[in-house]
Write a protein that holds these residues in place. Structure first.
Motif, PDB file in Angstrom:
ATOM      1  N   SER A  93       1.210  -1.495  -0.085  1.00  0.00           N
ATOM      2  CA  SER A  93       0.102  -0.149   0.065  1.00  0.00           C
ATOM      3  C   SER A  93       1.013   1.310   0.186  1.00  0.00           C
ATOM      4  CB  SER A  93      -0.975   0.093   1.033  1.00  0.00           C
ATOM      5  OG  SER A  93      -1.470   1.201   1.122  1.00  0.00           O
ATOM      6  N   HIS A  94       0.871   2.433  -0.975  1.00  0.00           N
ATOM      7  CA  HIS A  94       1.295   3.407  -0.999  1.00  0.00           C
ATOM      8  C   HIS A  94       0.967   4.452   0.469  1.00  0.00           C
ATOM      9  CE1 HIS A  94       3.079   7.088  -2.225  1.00  0.00           C
ATOM     10  NE2 HIS A  94       1.546   7.483  -1.661  1.00  0.00           N
ATOM     11  N   LEU A  95       1.971   4.981   1.113  1.00  0.00           N
ATOM     12  CA  LEU A  95       2.130   5.221   2.144  1.00  0.00           C
ATOM     13  C   LEU A  95       2.239   6.916   2.129  1.00  0.00           C
ATOM     14  CD1 LEU A  95       3.877   2.762   4.367  1.00  0.00           C
ATOM     15  CD2 LEU A  95       1.658   3.390   4.439  1.00  0.00           C
ATOM     16  N   GLY A  96       3.613   7.386   1.584  1.00  0.00           N
ATOM     17  CA  GLY A  96       3.711   8.678   1.331  1.00  0.00           C
ATOM     18  C   GLY A  96       5.015   8.885   0.184  1.00  0.00           C
ATOM     19  N   HIS A  97       6.403   9.268   1.125  1.00  0.00           N
ATOM     20  CA  HIS A  97       7.711   9.021   1.188  1.00  0.00           C
ATOM     21  C   HIS A  97       8.367   9.776   2.289  1.00  0.00           C
ATOM     22  CE1 HIS A  97       4.978  10.456  -3.000  1.00  0.00           C
ATOM     23  NE2 HIS A  97       6.253   9.810  -3.483  1.00  0.00           N
ATOM     24  N   VAL A  98       9.639   9.430   1.891  1.00  0.00           N
ATOM     25  CA  VAL A  98      10.356   9.541   2.630  1.00  0.00           C
ATOM     26  C   VAL A  98      11.750  10.312   2.364  1.00  0.00           C
ATOM     27  CG1 VAL A  98      12.286   7.829   2.548  1.00  0.00           C
ATOM     28  CG2 VAL A  98      12.327   8.246   4.678  1.00  0.00           C
ATOM     29  N   PHE A  99      12.090  11.664   3.488  1.00  0.00           N
ATOM     30  CA  PHE A  99      13.052  12.834   2.757  1.00  0.00           C
ATOM     31  C   PHE A  99      13.935  12.576   3.968  1.00  0.00           C
ATOM     32  CE2 PHE A  99       8.828  13.570   1.195  1.00  0.00           C
ATOM     33  CZ  PHE A  99       8.995  14.000   0.401  1.00  0.00           C
ATOM     34  N   ASP A 100      15.536  13.625   3.376  1.00  0.00           N
ATOM     35  CA  ASP A 100      16.442  13.314   4.601  1.00  0.00           C
ATOM     36  C   ASP A 100      16.488  14.862   5.399  1.00  0.00           C
ATOM     37  OD1 ASP A 100      17.248  14.820   2.476  1.00  0.00           O
ATOM     38  OD2 ASP A 100      19.077  13.635   2.034  1.00  0.00           O
ATOM     39  N   ASP A 101      15.578  14.534   5.742  1.00  0.00           N
ATOM     40  CA  ASP A 101      15.710  16.699   5.978  1.00  0.00           C
ATOM     41  C   ASP A 101      15.160  16.200   7.609  1.00  0.00           C
ATOM     42  OD1 ASP A 101      12.734  16.354   5.905  1.00  0.00           O
ATOM     43  OD2 ASP A 101      12.728  18.439   5.571  1.00  0.00           O
ATOM     44  N   GLY A 102      14.556  14.882   8.327  1.00  0.00           N
ATOM     45  CA  GLY A 102      14.166  14.654   9.502  1.00  0.00           C
ATOM     46  C   GLY A 102      15.238  15.281  10.451  1.00  0.00           C
ATOM     47  N   PRO A 103      14.917  14.652  11.984  1.00  0.00           N
ATOM     48  CA  PRO A 103      15.264  15.299  12.642  1.00  0.00           C
ATOM     49  C   PRO A 103      16.415  14.209  13.996  1.00  0.00           C
ATOM     50  CG  PRO A 103      13.231  13.658  13.553  1.00  0.00           C
ATOM     51  CD  PRO A 103      13.814  14.091  12.291  1.00  0.00           C
ATOM     52  N   PRO A 104      17.534  13.659  14.990  1.00  0.00           N
ATOM     53  CA  PRO A 104      17.764  12.907  14.611  1.00  0.00           C
ATOM     54  C   PRO A 104      16.923  11.786  15.543  1.00  0.00           C
ATOM     55  CG  PRO A 104      19.290  15.122  15.678  1.00  0.00           C
ATOM     56  CD  PRO A 104      17.549  15.328  14.844  1.00  0.00           C
ATOM     57  N   PRO A 105      17.422  10.798  15.442  1.00  0.00           N
ATOM     58  CA  PRO A 105      18.663   9.684  15.723  1.00  0.00           C
ATOM     59  C   PRO A 105      18.808   9.650  13.832  1.00  0.00           C
ATOM     60  CG  PRO A 105      17.564   8.260  16.828  1.00  0.00           C
ATOM     61  CD  PRO A 105      16.381   9.646  16.297  1.00  0.00           C
ATOM     62  N   THR A 106      18.100   9.621  13.289  1.00  0.00           N
ATOM     63  CA  THR A 106      18.206   9.030  11.807  1.00  0.00           C
ATOM     64  C   THR A 106      18.083   9.806  10.563  1.00  0.00           C
ATOM     65  OG1 THR A 106      15.558   8.985  11.240  1.00  0.00           O
ATOM     66  CG2 THR A 106      16.063   7.527  12.223  1.00  0.00           C
ATOM     67  N   GLY A 107      17.844  11.864  11.269  1.00  0.00           N
ATOM     68  CA  GLY A 107      18.102  12.456  10.004  1.00  0.00           C
ATOM     69  C   GLY A 107      16.328  11.916   8.972  1.00  0.00           C
ATOM     70  N   LEU A 108      15.500  11.366   8.904  1.00  0.00           N
ATOM     71  CA  LEU A 108      14.613  11.482   8.122  1.00  0.00           C
ATOM     72  C   LEU A 108      13.607  11.923   8.072  1.00  0.00           C
ATOM     73  CD1 LEU A 108      15.392   7.587   7.308  1.00  0.00           C
ATOM     74  CD2 LEU A 108      16.244   9.336   5.749  1.00  0.00           C
ATOM     75  N   ARG A 109      12.754  11.604   7.722  1.00  0.00           N
ATOM     76  CA  ARG A 109      11.342  12.226   7.666  1.00  0.00           C
ATOM     77  C   ARG A 109      10.352  11.601   6.895  1.00  0.00           C
ATOM     78  NH1 ARG A 109       7.941  16.294   4.979  1.00  0.00           N
ATOM     79  NH2 ARG A 109      10.513  16.970   3.803  1.00  0.00           N
ATOM     80  N   PHE A 110       9.075  10.463   7.416  1.00  0.00           N
ATOM     81  CA  PHE A 110       8.847   9.114   6.717  1.00  0.00           C
ATOM     82  C   PHE A 110       7.172  10.170   6.873  1.00  0.00           C
ATOM     83  CE2 PHE A 110      11.652   7.134   7.996  1.00  0.00           C
ATOM     84  CZ  PHE A 110      11.911   5.757   7.095  1.00  0.00           C
ATOM     85  N   CYS A 111       7.090  11.061   5.499  1.00  0.00           N
ATOM     86  CA  CYS A 111       5.956  11.936   5.398  1.00  0.00           C
ATOM     87  C   CYS A 111       4.659  11.083   5.049  1.00  0.00           C
ATOM     88  CB  CYS A 111       6.081  12.931   4.385  1.00  0.00           C
ATOM     89  SG  CYS A 111       4.974  14.631   4.372  1.00  0.00           S
ATOM     90  N   VAL A 112       3.736  10.598   5.734  1.00  0.00           N
ATOM     91  CA  VAL A 112       2.733   9.526   5.147  1.00  0.00           C
ATOM     92  C   VAL A 112       1.059  10.234   5.494  1.00  0.00           C
ATOM     93  CG1 VAL A 112       2.207   7.460   6.718  1.00  0.00           C
ATOM     94  CG2 VAL A 112       4.343   7.885   6.745  1.00  0.00           C
ATOM     95  N   ASN A 113       0.545   9.744   4.219  1.00  0.00           N
ATOM     96  CA  ASN A 113      -0.785  10.236   4.303  1.00  0.00           C
ATOM     97  C   ASN A 113      -1.222   9.337   5.706  1.00  0.00           C
ATOM     98  OD1 ASN A 113      -1.164  11.479   1.546  1.00  0.00           O
ATOM     99  ND2 ASN A 113       0.158   9.367   0.894  1.00  0.00           N
ATOM    100  N   SER A 114      -1.916   9.957   6.732  1.00  0.00           N
ATOM    101  CA  SER A 114      -3.318   9.835   7.029  1.00  0.00           C
ATOM    102  C   SER A 114      -4.036   8.983   7.143  1.00  0.00           C
ATOM    103  CB  SER A 114      -3.733  10.679   8.048  1.00  0.00           C
ATOM    104  OG  SER A 114      -4.183  11.086   9.312  1.00  0.00           O
ATOM    105  N   VAL A 115      -4.902   8.946   5.821  1.00  0.00           N
ATOM    106  CA  VAL A 115      -5.437   8.435   4.935  1.00  0.00           C
ATOM    107  C   VAL A 115      -4.794   6.422   4.745  1.00  0.00           C
ATOM    108  CG1 VAL A 115      -6.634   7.357   2.853  1.00  0.00           C
ATOM    109  CG2 VAL A 115      -6.526   9.579   3.771  1.00  0.00           C
TER     110      VAL A 115
END
Length: 130
Positions: A93-115
């Motif tokens: 199932s499609h969730l969204g996208h991941v970007f490399d501008d997130g916080p520590p400890p990973t530095g990732l932002r998993f940007c997810v559709n609520s739906v």
């Protein structure tokens, strides 16, 4: 596992057709309780509330999934630029996208559709579909 017939048109558009919900419109964006975020289609564990953060982007954001197997990654060039799509590692199932501008400890932002999510509140036992 939910079938296509059990989904609303919006759930179908996002989960099965790689759509995106409008920013700041999702029911789980402001969800603050302790608990588990699961896939709407197959109920697989995806994210825990401890990894959720306010990215200010308009979609629920997490800095890491529950496991490496929980998420599948795909190259996405649909907007004439490269992005990394994220899908449920179990049902695709499609969730969204991941970007490399997130916080520590990973530095990732998993940007997810609520739906595409279900929230299971560990304190009250309440289940909320995004």
């Amino acid at each position: 596992m939910k079938t296509k017939e059990q989904l609303t048109p919006e759930q179908q558009r996002i989960c099965l057709e790689q759509g995106t919900e409008l920013p700041f419109s999702g029911k789980l964006l402001q969800q603050q309780g302790l608990g588990l975020y699961r896939c709407l289609l197959c109920n697989s564990r995806l994210f825990v509330s401890d990894t959720k953060f306010d990215a200010g982007c308009g979609w629920p954001s997490f800095y890491q999934p529950v496991s490496e197997q929980a998420i599948r990654y795909l190259d996405d060039y649909s907007l004439s630029r490269h992005r990394t799509e994220i899908r449920c590692g179990h049902c695709d199932s499609h969730l969204g996208h991941v970007f490399d501008d997130g916080p520590p400890p990973t530095g990732l932002r998993f940007c997810v559709n609520s739906v595409s999510l279900i929230f299971e509140n560990q304190e009250s036992g309440e289940i909320i579909e995004g």
